[in-house]
Design an enzyme around this catalytic site. Sequence first.
Site, PDB file in Angstrom:
ATOM      1  N   LYS A  22       0.870  -1.231  -0.099  1.00 25.37           N
ATOM      2  CA  LYS A  22       0.079  -0.032  -0.038  1.00 25.37           C
ATOM      3  C   LYS A  22       0.801   1.117  -0.015  1.00 25.37           C
ATOM      4  CE  LYS A  22      -3.102   3.201   0.352  1.00 25.37           C
ATOM      5  NZ  LYS A  22      -3.917   3.367   1.305  1.00 25.37           N
ATOM      6  N   LYS A  25       2.851  11.989   4.818  1.00 24.01           N
ATOM      7  CA  LYS A  25       2.869  10.826   6.203  1.00 24.01           C
ATOM      8  C   LYS A  25       3.222   9.741   5.460  1.00 24.01           C
ATOM      9  CE  LYS A  25      -0.414   8.223   7.183  1.00 24.01           C
ATOM     10  NZ  LYS A  25      -0.847   7.258   6.887  1.00 24.01           N
TER      11      LYS A  25
END
Length: 286
Positions: A164, A232
Amino acid sequence: MKIAFIGLGAMGRAMATNLVRNGHDVSAWTRSGRTLAGVTTLEIPDKAFEGDVVLTILSDDTAVRSVIVDPDLLSRAKSGVIHVMMSTISVAFSRELTALHNQAGVAFVASPVLGRPDVAADGALQILTGGDPTHLARLVPVFEILSKRIWPMGDKPWGAHAAKIACNMMITMAIEAMAEAVVLTEANGVAREVFFDLILNTLFGSRSYQVYSKNITNRVYEPGFRAALGLKDLRLATEAGAATGRELPMLAAIFGQMGEAIDAGHGEKDWSIVAAQTLGEADKNS
């Protein structure tokens, strides 16, 4: 099934609604106290571990640690419950969570997703899975409601999280590639919509190019997926890359560029604002 959510943001709300629509008993705990029609509100997150499946969708490692690890929720989990980590978390933390669940005797799998809230609402997410195949087989009826396709990434939860993170890294690289291409083409008289028509119908017709070329063409960067979260995820990719001992120069470049967009005050914009940063148009989207 009795399915509980920990976290109920835009993605979680869409998924919970689909599960309720398909006859599941759905409950949720949220830090914000947000409620949703058809979903039972849980007063404390401990209650989420009293059903069959827990789907955790929190923003980052820190949030997951504060809600689940620090209060030691796993020690109070019902026997047989499966904890599904749908959050995009670091590879290192995914490894740590796997060990903690093994110690507590709680089934743990990873299932981060590809897709925005509108895709989730249509039940058309792409679900990446990692973990024990026996646990994942029990989750197929849930995943089939939420997804267009399930993509097994191996029997280790952290493999799905690595995949991911890599996917999100590649999306930002695609956004930056389009922005830099526009720098070249517009300087030589080719309108960006004309150039994007070319690449979308020849070399790059994927959803990422389709979605974010529209943002760049229209110069509109409303989220979507917030740039602060994009940064992030690029940080997570940087950490995972450092652990391999190899240099990832494209990642370093886009991480820096996204950081500049955040520093310029665009953290709440869509992460494709990084294109406006490259094109010198970011100030117009303040």
